[in-house]
Motif scaffolding. Structure first.
Motif, short mmCIF file in Angstrom:
data_model
loop_
_atom_site.label_atom_id
_atom_site.label_comp_id
_atom_site.label_asym_id
_atom_site.label_seq_id
_atom_site.Cartn_x
_atom_site.Cartn_y
_atom_site.Cartn_z
N ALA A 288 6.05 -2.03 5.68
CA ALA A 288 5.04 -0.99 5.87
C ALA A 288 4.70 -0.31 4.55
CB ALA A 288 5.55 0.04 6.88
N ALA A 289 5.72 -0.11 3.71
CA ALA A 289 5.46 0.46 2.39
C ALA A 289 4.57 -0.47 1.57
CB ALA A 289 6.78 0.72 1.67
N GLY A 290 4.82 -1.78 1.71
CA GLY A 290 3.96 -2.74 1.03
C GLY A 290 2.52 -2.64 1.50
N ALA A 291 2.34 -2.48 2.82
CA ALA A 291 0.99 -2.32 3.36
C ALA A 291 0.33 -1.06 2.80
CB ALA A 291 1.05 -2.26 4.89
N ALA A 292 1.12 0.01 2.64
CA ALA A 292 0.59 1.25 2.09
C ALA A 292 0.17 1.07 0.63
CB ALA A 292 1.63 2.37 2.20
N LEU A 293 0.94 0.29 -0.12
CA LEU A 293 0.57 0.01 -1.51
C LEU A 293 -0.74 -0.76 -1.58
CD1 LEU A 293 4.04 -1.02 -3.02
CD2 LEU A 293 2.84 1.15 -3.30
N VAL A 294 -0.92 -1.72 -0.69
CA VAL A 294 -2.17 -2.48 -0.67
C VAL A 294 -3.32 -1.57 -0.25
CG1 VAL A 294 -3.38 -4.47 0.29
CG2 VAL A 294 -0.93 -4.62 -0.19
#
Length: 411
Positions: free
Chosen positions: A382-388
């Motif tokens: 989810a953090a990766g999705a937020a970075l994207v």
């Protein structure tokens, strides 16, 4: 100016490009092949994963620190000479590490760490040089298609490297695997340099270009810094997903699935890159980044602790579909870097991007490990999705004007 062209077939028609593209990809194989071979060799020699980590860290730090310097050297002087010097230096460094691991006692690991740092400083800048010259070879009409083809082919290289290393390790052992990787790097680099010369791009830059390099730092240019940040965010997100998938397979007691699931993500990326370059070349960059964010968000919902148990086929489908946005998104960042930097400083520009992505990947790996231990795989994804999503905001609200007209080389 050549007539308008489009798609993979038209790229194949550009004189000298297929050979140059092939050798540029082969010249990057060491990036994915070396880690597994070097790690196994070092752990057999030292018996310590701490040593493996220190050597790997030194190698990465050297590569990251030298990225902009190598790019600037390529912009200022002969790319052919630079490729020769770095190719020989990098190969010699790996050969020395192999020799030390074969002959020296394990207590000599600090020497190996120092050699790894110097070897990293000598890493061959094949990727940044090729990305810098693509627009000059094919012109503005085909540049997006070529960057998409590169992002797609890079996925193949990323998958093939570990397989090649594993094959050599199985047949001859990790020492030979490192040696084969070094030799392959040297040969591919030299042939790539020769291919550059054949299309008229391996010699000295024009005198006026050297004079213009006295300009202020690229990091003082807002549009360029924005693209560098976007690249760093995307790389950090990709690292988070890769590590989280591996951790999830370990948690469910099926570690062998890690390779299969990663391959599904890669297969989706290949499919997305092929579709973009063949059928949907005009797809807006923002939609590509949004698709990548949506794919990661969907994966996060399926992983623990959000959901305890989900069918494996659903994870496979989500990874494949989410992966279809990967190569198109990376291609969009390459286009943005080319647009945000002057033509005579593009190798330096891609060097800064390489440094930023290396730093983003290293930081992501550390933070993902913390999140995995504390919360499970869903939160880091989810953090990766937020970075994207943050990269999407920068893409939408920070459109990059073209730095200067693209020159086209007719071979």
């Amino acid at each position: 100016m050549s007539p308008p062209m489009s798609g993979v077939k038209d790229l194949m028609k550009v004189s000298g490009l297929p050979q140059l593209f092939f050798w540029s990809m082969l010249g990057r194989l060491n990036v994915s092949a070396l880690p597994i071979a070097l790690s196994l060799m070092l752990v057999r020699w030292s018996g310590s994963y701490v040593v493996v980590g220190l050597v790997g860290c030194a190698l990465t730090l050297g590569q990251a620190a030298a990225g902009p310097l190598r790019g600037r050297a390529a912009d200022r002087g002969s790319t052919g000479r630079l490729l020769l010097i770095t190719g020989v230096g990098y190969t010699a460094g790996l050969a020395l590490i192999v020799a030390l691991a074969a002959r020296a006692p394990a207590s000599g690991w600090p020497v190996v760490v120092a050699v790894a740092l110097v070897t990293g400083l000598s890493a061959v800048p094949v990727s940044q040089i090729s990305r810098a010259v693509w627009p000059r070879i094919v012109g503005s009409e085909l540049t997006p298609a070529l960057y998409t083809a590169e992002a797609t082919a890079s996925e193949v290289v990323t998958t093939t490297g570990p397989l090649l290393a594993s094959l050599v390790i199985a047949v001859a052992g990790p020492y030979w695997a490192v040696g084969v990787t070094a030799l392959l790097t040297l040969v591919s680099t030299l042939v790539f340099a020769a291919a550059l010369r054949r299309v008229g791009l391996g010699g000295e830059p024009l005198p006026q270009r050297v004079e213009r390099l006295a300009q202020r730092s690229l990091l003082a240019e807002g549009p360029f810094v924005r693209v560098v940040v976007i690249s760093m965010l995307l790389t950090a997100a990709i690292f988070a997903v890769n590590l989280s998938v591996v951790a999830w397979t370990q948690n469910i007691g099926r570690p062998a699935l890690a390779g299969v699931l990663t391959a599904c993500w890669t297969a989706g990326s290949l499919a997305g890159g092929f579709a973009l370059s063949t059928f949907a070349r005009g797809l807006p960059r923002a939609l590509r980044v949004a698709g990548m964010a949506a794919g990661m968000a969907a994966l996060a919902v399926l992983l623990p602790p959000v959901l305890g148990t989900v069918p494996l086929w659903l994870i496979v489908v989500v990874l494949f579909l989410g992966g279809t946005a990967l190569a198109p998104t990376l291609a969009a960042t390459y286009e943005q870097v080319a647009e945000a930097s002057p033509e005579d400083r593009r190798a330096e520009a891609f060097g800064w991007v390489a440094t930023a992505t290396a730093g983003g990947g290293a930081l992501s790996a550390a933070l993902t490990g913390v999140l995995l231990d504390a919360y499970g795989p869903a939160l880091p994804v989810a953090a990766g999705a937020a970075l994207v999503a943050a990269a999407l905001v920068l893409t939408v609200y920070g459109r990059t004007p073209s730095a200067e007209p693209v020159e086209e080389v007719t071979a």
